[in-house]
Design an enzyme around this catalytic site. Structure first.
Site, PDB file in Angstrom:
ATOM      1  N   LYS A 113      39.289  39.190  39.330  1.00 44.61           N
ATOM      2  CA  LYS A 113      39.875  39.156  40.670  1.00 44.61           C
ATOM      3  C   LYS A 113      38.840  39.481  41.757  1.00 44.61           C
ATOM      4  O   LYS A 113      38.974  39.046  42.896  1.00 44.61           O
ATOM      5  CB  LYS A 113      41.038  40.135  40.773  1.00 44.61           C
ATOM      6  CG  LYS A 113      42.164  39.955  39.772  1.00 44.61           C
ATOM      7  CD  LYS A 113      42.878  38.630  39.942  1.00 44.61           C
ATOM      8  CE  LYS A 113      44.200  38.567  39.189  1.00 44.61           C
ATOM      9  NZ  LYS A 113      44.054  38.579  37.719  1.00 44.61           N
TER      10      LYS A 113
HETATM   11  C1  LIG Z   1      44.746  37.882  36.781  1.00 45.21           C
HETATM   12  C2  LIG Z   1      44.170  37.843  35.431  1.00 45.21           C
HETATM   13  C3  LIG Z   1      44.377  36.752  34.575  1.00 45.21           C
HETATM   14  C4  LIG Z   1      45.226  35.569  34.974  1.00 45.21           C
HETATM   15  O1  LIG Z   1      44.666  34.802  36.019  1.00 45.21           O
HETATM   16  P1  LIG Z   1      45.574  33.803  36.859  1.00 45.21           P
HETATM   17  O2  LIG Z   1      44.708  33.311  37.942  1.00 45.21           O
HETATM   18  O3  LIG Z   1      46.725  34.621  37.361  1.00 45.21           O
HETATM   19  O4  LIG Z   1      46.022  32.738  35.927  1.00 45.21           O
HETATM   20  C5  LIG Z   1      43.777  36.775  33.337  1.00 45.21           C
HETATM   21  N1  LIG Z   1      43.031  37.831  32.918  1.00 45.21           N
HETATM   22  C6  LIG Z   1      42.829  38.899  33.707  1.00 45.21           C
HETATM   23  C7  LIG Z   1      42.024  40.037  33.179  1.00 45.21           C
HETATM   24  C8  LIG Z   1      43.375  38.942  34.982  1.00 45.21           C
HETATM   25  O5  LIG Z   1      43.160  40.010  35.767  1.00 45.21           O
END
Ligand SMILES: *Cc1c(COP(=O)(O)O)cnc(C)c1O
Length: 440
Positions: A113
């Site tokens: 993120k």
């Molecule tokens: C948010 C997240 C995901 C999923 O990503 P999306 O963009 O919501 O599909 C997968 N793994 C981790 C560690 C995340 O923080």
């Protein structure tokens, strides 16, 4: 470049306006109106560049309202200095002769993120200047665990903004909860919700859709926005690392220029993998995008059958950031694949809201399968994959990335495809240390 809503009932706006609003007034998601493409030559030109230089080149075709100087400043503030613990920002690590891991977790909160949430506040502050915004922007965030901290870290003490994060009280790991509730800053607020991520996300979307409430807020000098991946400003920086990974693989001679590769993406809200789809649409040589799910496998079923059915039990798994049954960004994909038919999107999204299920037309289903393939991993399979990958390659996976590695193995068995594959690694194994330890 202007942005329009997937629901077809909001006027087109600039990139700055789309980022400031987060979600369109008609409840839809903003998408770029024009198709952006990169020529082979431009792709070639990315190879010798640094991550930040690559980012400016990709971002400027989407964020035309920003000058190159604006973007350079945004990118430097987000990825420069010692914000990330490696100058490569998103390094590609070979795992086997036909597989690499794209590590997206070298930012301050140890999950992918950060790739978007370090830069979103930069975009937003400039968007406020460009649009002459005088209200304070209040960012509402629903999180399954990782977005919350990354958004708090990105927005802490950013002038003209405040941020409120809603997380499922029982649905995040201990590290995730502590990261959020210990956040410092004068403008940050964190609330535990009795419910799961979908409850939090739906409620936040409901607040965005409440026109009377917005008016009351506006009178008092506040304006709401989103830091979830419904905000285009979250999605667009994610396109960069697909190109960057490819450029790195060509630079090291691992793949030939123009050779198609697969990307495997651990998926929840469909934001990360959708950025991969946009990269493919721009001309990045991608064969297949593998959507890796956990036991909340609503997307796997959709990709396999064309029916999206959220009427099932919400399961708590060892990959909590993917514990989601309503994947918001699928709406953008369907909008693109239907050739931008807002009436269809409205119908499906209404069906999803009322009955929890919709089925797309046969031709759309075929288009989905031409780009995507999907399967899922159980918790047992996730733990086995962590242990085996360590034993065989001395590489430590977190639970989310392990889901992706497992799905890649299933894909290769099912299809015999030998295309070089890059697995998006979305979290540091140390962020989910309890589960990783359990694997051993
Ligand atoms: C948010 C997240 C995901 C999923 O990503 P999306 O963009 O919501 O599909 C997968 N793994 C981790 C560690 C995340 O923080």
């Amino acid at each position: 470049m202007k942005y329009e809503s997937t629901r077809g009932n909001s006027p087109a706006v600039s990139a700055a306006e789309a980022i400031k609003r987060g979600i369109a007034p008609d409840g839809g998601l903003f998408v770029p109106i024009e198709q952006v493409t990169l020529t082979d030559r431009e792709l070639q030109n990315l190879i010798p560049l640094s991550y930040t230089e690559r980012a400016v080149l990709i971002l400027k075709s989407f964020l035309t309202h920003y000058t190159e100087e604006d973007l350079t400043r945004c990118v430097e503030a987000a990825y420069g200095g010692d914000k990330f613990d490696t100058p490569e920002v998103a390094p590609v690590k070979p795992l086997t002769p036909d597989t690499a891991v794209l590590e997206l977790w070298h930012g301050p909160t140890c999950a992918f993120k950060d790739m978007a949430l370090q830069i979103l506040p930069q975009f937003l502050v400039r968007a406020m200047e460009k649009t002459g915004e005088t209200s304070e922007i209040v960012i509402l965030v629903a999180t399954s665990g990782d977005t919350g901290k990354a958004a708090l870290d990105g927005f802490a003490d950013v002038p003209g903004t405040s941020i409120i994060v809603f997380y499922p009280e029982q649905g995040v790991s201990a590290v995730q909860r502590l990261q959020m509730v210990t956040q410092e800053g004068k403008n940050v607020h964190v609330l535990g919700v009795r419910g799961n991520f979908d409850d939090a996300q739906s409620s936040v979307k409901q607040v965005f859709g409440d026109k009377d409430f917005s008016e009351i807020l506006e009178e008092k000098g506040y304006r709401l926005s989103s830091a979830n991946s419904i905000n285009w400003g979250r999605l667009v920086p994610q396109i960069v690392y697909y190109f960057s990974a490819y450029a790195d693989l060509v630079r090291t001679g691992t793949v030939q220029p123009g050779e198609k590769i697969n990307f495997v993406v651990p998926t929840g809200n469909f934001g990360n993998i959708l950025a991969g789809f946009y990269a493919k649409a721009m001309g990045l040589p991608v064969h297949r995008l593998l959507c890796a799910a956990n036991a909340n496998n609503v997307l796997t079923e959709f990709i396999q059958t064309g029916t999206y059915d959220r009427n099932r039990k919400f399961l708590k798994t060892l990959s909590p950031s993917m514990d989601i049954l309503i994947s918001s960004n699928l709406e953008r994909l369907l909008y693109e694949l239907t050739g931008r038919q807002a009436d269809k999107i409205n119908r499906w999204m209404t069906e999803l809201k009322t009955g929890g299920v919709y089925t797309v037309d046969q031709d759309i289903r075929e288009k989905v399968s031409s780009h995507f393939w999907s399967d899922f991993a159980s918790d047992r399979e996730t733990l086995d994959t962590i242990r085996e990958t360590w034993a065989q390659h001395r590489y430590l996976l977190d639970t989310h990335t392990a889901v992706a590695i497992h799905v890649l193995e299933k894909y290769r068995q099912a299809t015999g495809d030998t295309t070089y594959s890059v697995v998006a690694s979305t979290a540091s194994p140390f962020k989910f240390n309890g589960s990783v330890a359990k694997a051993f």
